[in-house]
Write an enzyme that holds these catalytic residues in place. Sequence first.
Site, PDB file in Angstrom:
ATOM      1  N   HIS A 374      -7.187   8.633   8.488  1.00 46.74           N
ATOM      2  CA  HIS A 374      -6.085   8.146   7.488  1.00 46.74           C
ATOM      3  C   HIS A 374      -4.791   7.799   8.110  1.00 46.74           C
ATOM      4  O   HIS A 374      -3.781   7.870   7.184  1.00 46.74           O
ATOM      5  CB  HIS A 374      -5.779   9.022   6.449  1.00 46.74           C
ATOM      6  CG  HIS A 374      -7.203   9.166   5.340  1.00 46.74           C
ATOM      7  ND1 HIS A 374      -7.487   8.151   4.183  1.00 46.74           N
ATOM      8  CD2 HIS A 374      -8.470   9.720   5.505  1.00 46.74           C
ATOM      9  CE1 HIS A 374      -8.489   8.638   3.560  1.00 46.74           C
ATOM     10  NE2 HIS A 374      -9.103   9.452   4.481  1.00 46.74           N
ATOM     11  N   LYS A 567       6.489   7.876  -4.180  1.00 46.72           N
ATOM     12  CA  LYS A 567       5.729   8.436  -3.023  1.00 46.72           C
ATOM     13  C   LYS A 567       6.265   9.538  -2.244  1.00 46.72           C
ATOM     14  O   LYS A 567       7.447  10.005  -2.518  1.00 46.72           O
ATOM     15  CB  LYS A 567       5.143   7.418  -1.828  1.00 46.72           C
ATOM     16  CG  LYS A 567       6.566   6.573  -1.455  1.00 46.72           C
ATOM     17  CD  LYS A 567       6.158   5.459  -0.491  1.00 46.72           C
ATOM     18  CE  LYS A 567       5.967   3.988  -1.036  1.00 46.72           C
ATOM     19  NZ  LYS A 567       4.695   3.364  -0.592  1.00 46.72           N
ATOM     20  N   ARG A 568       5.481  10.235  -1.551  1.00 41.39           N
ATOM     21  CA  ARG A 568       6.102  11.426  -0.883  1.00 41.39           C
ATOM     22  C   ARG A 568       7.138  10.859   0.027  1.00 41.39           C
ATOM     23  O   ARG A 568       7.211   9.752   0.414  1.00 41.39           O
ATOM     24  CB  ARG A 568       4.822  11.801   0.416  1.00 41.39           C
ATOM     25  CG  ARG A 568       3.826  12.641  -0.496  1.00 41.39           C
ATOM     26  CD  ARG A 568       4.168  13.603  -1.479  1.00 41.39           C
ATOM     27  NE  ARG A 568       4.641  14.862  -0.269  1.00 41.39           N
ATOM     28  CZ  ARG A 568       4.205  16.308  -0.153  1.00 41.39           C
ATOM     29  NH1 ARG A 568       2.988  16.320  -0.927  1.00 41.39           N
ATOM     30  NH2 ARG A 568       4.570  17.092   0.649  1.00 41.39           N
ATOM     31  N   LYS A 573       8.196   6.381   5.618  1.00 43.77           N
ATOM     32  CA  LYS A 573       8.228   5.688   4.687  1.00 43.77           C
ATOM     33  C   LYS A 573       9.462   5.012   4.373  1.00 43.77           C
ATOM     34  O   LYS A 573       9.651   3.999   3.517  1.00 43.77           O
ATOM     35  CB  LYS A 573       7.481   6.501   3.231  1.00 43.77           C
ATOM     36  CG  LYS A 573       6.083   7.105   3.622  1.00 43.77           C
ATOM     37  CD  LYS A 573       5.606   7.858   2.299  1.00 43.77           C
ATOM     38  CE  LYS A 573       4.472   8.546   2.661  1.00 43.77           C
ATOM     39  NZ  LYS A 573       3.196   7.530   2.349  1.00 43.77           N
ATOM     40  N   THR A 678      -1.603   3.108  -1.367  1.00 42.82           N
ATOM     41  CA  THR A 678      -2.588   2.617  -2.401  1.00 42.82           C
ATOM     42  C   THR A 678      -1.514   2.138  -3.621  1.00 42.82           C
ATOM     43  O   THR A 678      -2.152   1.639  -4.652  1.00 42.82           O
ATOM     44  CB  THR A 678      -3.462   3.532  -2.718  1.00 42.82           C
ATOM     45  OG1 THR A 678      -2.936   4.955  -2.727  1.00 42.82           O
ATOM     46  CG2 THR A 678      -4.766   3.676  -1.849  1.00 42.82           C
ATOM     47  N   LYS A 682      -1.541  -0.488  -6.893  1.00 36.68           N
ATOM     48  CA  LYS A 682      -1.351  -0.157  -8.404  1.00 36.68           C
ATOM     49  C   LYS A 682      -0.217  -0.863  -9.094  1.00 36.68           C
ATOM     50  O   LYS A 682      -0.530  -1.580 -10.144  1.00 36.68           O
ATOM     51  CB  LYS A 682      -0.934   1.431  -8.617  1.00 36.68           C
ATOM     52  CG  LYS A 682      -2.200   2.295  -8.025  1.00 36.68           C
ATOM     53  CD  LYS A 682      -1.969   3.870  -8.006  1.00 36.68           C
ATOM     54  CE  LYS A 682      -3.029   4.538  -7.020  1.00 36.68           C
ATOM     55  NZ  LYS A 682      -2.496   5.559  -6.530  1.00 36.68           N
TER      56      LYS A 682
HETATM   57  O1  CBF Z   1      -6.195   6.610   2.811  1.00 40.40           O
HETATM   58  C1  CBF Z   1      -5.429   7.153   1.896  1.00 40.40           C
HETATM   59  C2  CBF Z   1      -3.832   7.377   2.232  1.00 40.40           C
HETATM   60  O2  CBF Z   1      -3.838   8.247   3.230  1.00 40.40           O
HETATM   61  C3  CBF Z   1      -2.492   8.847   3.520  1.00 40.40           C
HETATM   62  O3  CBF Z   1      -1.817   9.133   2.341  1.00 40.40           O
HETATM   63  C4  CBF Z   1      -2.672  10.320   4.337  1.00 40.40           C
HETATM   64  O4  CBF Z   1      -2.705  11.196   4.062  1.00 40.40           O
HETATM   65  N1  CBF Z   1      -2.754  10.009   5.728  1.00 40.40           N
HETATM   66  C5  CBF Z   1      -1.696   7.640   4.377  1.00 40.40           C
HETATM   67  O5  CBF Z   1      -0.491   8.056   4.610  1.00 40.40           O
HETATM   68  C6  CBF Z   1      -1.827   6.412   3.301  1.00 40.40           C
HETATM   69  O6  CBF Z   1      -1.500   5.250   4.086  1.00 40.40           O
HETATM   70  C7  CBF Z   1      -3.143   5.990   2.844  1.00 40.40           C
HETATM   71  O7  CBF Z   1      -3.238   5.056   1.908  1.00 40.40           O
END
Ligand code: CBF
Length: 841
Positions: A374, A567-568, A573, A678, A682
Amino acid sequence: VEASIPEPQRDAWKKFQAKPFVSKDDFEKEVVRHVETTLARSMFNCDETAAYAAASLAFRDRLITEWNRTQQRQTFADTKRVYYLSLEFLMGRALDNAMLNVGLKNIAKEGLSELGFRIEDIINQEHDAALGNGGLGRLAACFLDSMASLNFPAWGYGLRYKYGIFKQEIVDGYQVEVPDYWLDFNPWEFPRHDIVVDVQFYGGVRKYQDEAGKNVAVWEGGEIVKATAYDVPIPGFNTPTTNNMRLWSSKAASGEFDFQKFNSGDYESSVADQQRAETISAVLYPNDNLDRGKELRLKQQYFWVAASLYDIVRRFKKSKRAWSEFPDQIAIQLNDTHPTLAIVELQRILIDMEGLDWDEAWTIVTNTFGYTNHTVLPEALEKWSVPLFQNLLPRHLQIIYDINMFFLQSVERKFPGDRDMLGRVSIIEESQPKMVRMAFLAIVGSHKVNGVAELHSDLIKTTIFKDFVKIFGPDKFTNVTNGITPRRWLHQANPRLSELIASKTGGLGFLKDLNVLNELEKFADDKEFKKEWAEIKYANKVRLAKYIKSTTGVTVNPAALFDIQVKRIHEYKRQQLNIFGVIHRYLTIKAMTPEERKKLAPRVSIFGGKAAPGYWMAKTIIHLINNVGAVVNKDPDVGDLLKVIFLEDYNVSKAEIITPASDVSEHISTAGTEASGTSNMKFVLNGGLIIGTCDGANIEITREIGENNIFLFGNLAEDVEDLRHTHNYGSHTLDPDLVKVFDLIKSNAFGDAGAFGALTGSIEDHGDYYLVSDDFHSYIQTQTLVDEAYKNQEEWITKTILSVARMGFFSSDRCINEYAEMIWNVEPLPVGKESGLGKEE
Ligand code: CBF
């Protein structure tokens, strides 16, 4: 022990079998029964909390009946199952989702109204199940919904944290963390006190040869912690399939405290064992995309993995099949590297406990696991120190060394003499101390590795896992672009839009086949339709404006352009880019004549998100946003033209209010850093446009909806490395507009500038790793294009309709079908006839 009821008595069971309610009257009956018996209350002291509890219990009874049937059906069918191992499941609220998925929300609404309650108030009583940090955990929750909705035999395995992600409070502009004790009353879980697994830690390994000359390893000593299962039913949409999420909770093995110590007055140490054991599942680590390498975290990982595998293997053994059939019956997906120990644990079970040969066992293991990566961020890639491992899991470390040895031997055979390659790909990093590289272990122990968006999957193949592509070949690596469940993120969050879409596409079918949204294209220029569409967006903005007023005290104009970034909080970001842009807008407004101001589209800049408690820079960004808001929001020169809002404690249930209300949302990570994202999906699905970089899933969203319908800006991923190099070794001149923004900050316009020195300094003096200055000009220009585009509402609405119409690809159902076909090789289990559930709305 055989607990099955003997044949002659089964008729009685069948006669009195629990029957889920289907009518309004039966629902009310259940609610009243739960209030008067389960909750021991009456109509004279039934408040909204009690009504929520009773309504949830009524639905829970329903779900559990279907859950039982589903489990029986899946057991009898004896087909392959998927186990999704995730340390995070960001589920949010369950009641609304359950009502919608079983198709009985209208019945519940009427029933509750007859009993004296408004359904919205009842839904709002629920505490979010916030067992996750952000995208990764929410993805797991969407996947559970899709797996059940598509009738896949699938279980989620996770940890039952006593404390989910902390609650965020904003005090004087700063983030303050407050514990989230969410288990006070949780009607959605079933404790399974009969399903308890012993999990071993520490101790040592004794090795010897048995009579047959076989090497045997025995892991002995150390301590045992008990894992108790808690099951949470996961209802599919419009299907009776109700899958299971099993969460483990930790307890001391003795289960009792030490009476002798207690009696002799040593109260603290009399309960120390329990407390130490219970700590394992006590708290979710609040770091997103950041690995801290703490021992307790490794303990959590092993505790969860060991209990889950014990459970999976136990179930398999009941079928009496040969071990070689294990991968035909079981697919285990590793959600990131957090469950990678499962690979080692299964190998250990097979060789140490079941007596299989190494090779035979290893074939089973690698055919069973799939690994999803991820992130490419180096600070998020898990590594564990070898001494820590040695102490906590001595046998596992030996097995890891063996896995590595066999792996490196195979690499040596393929690339003879390439010592650099061996060093680069070794599972053990030769550092001080040595480290176990979990991502490498996950790759070596899985048959498929996937990234979560096209760009990301390409990047892992060309950067962090490049050598592994050479070793295993490209076919081992694949892409499954993320998706979201339209049930929660459209139907539940935006009921009016869902209704409008249903009325034009022949019902709720689009919720099961999101490509049906395509039919909306023909309404993109339809006057009546556009009017209704715009009214719904406006109503959603009014709802958010009310929420903003009630939580922050600030009045915002719902007719203004709502620009949202939730978002976080993370430097990659780039919320800092956004707030610097806001300050630039503020400067621009201040410099405008009243005539010029009249031409500007009013804007509300809305932020939300949590910073990891130890992530100082992220906290500084929150502080700056709040301080800018405090100044801008009361500046009479600005009025409605600009408002800056920080929404406290962003979570799933708040996202359900925020997402449908955006005009634009920001997904502006430095190119190549956001694996997918994601929330971008949305927002578009709810009729908002995007301002974004060419990163993660933004790229595929652009491809699907068309580049006329998205505001892209900034440098490309392929240029990032060179730019960083120039910053560090060449000249680095800041964007002149950004300099003006920094000058204003430094003039103490937003409070003591010293508080923001590290933030501006990271860009001015420390290499601007995230390319804020490089992208600033393009960002500001693109925001001006947004302003202009928004003035033409007719075109804007058309763009949003076309975008929604083209979002079918981003359903998590599509993802799950791809995983099933490309990675799991698993089929859905037909339910016979569709239940008729979900037909109501
Ligand atoms: O794949 C799901 C999401 O995972 C993360 O939040 C993560 O914790 N590694 C990514 O940062 C996101 O880009 C990703 O959509």
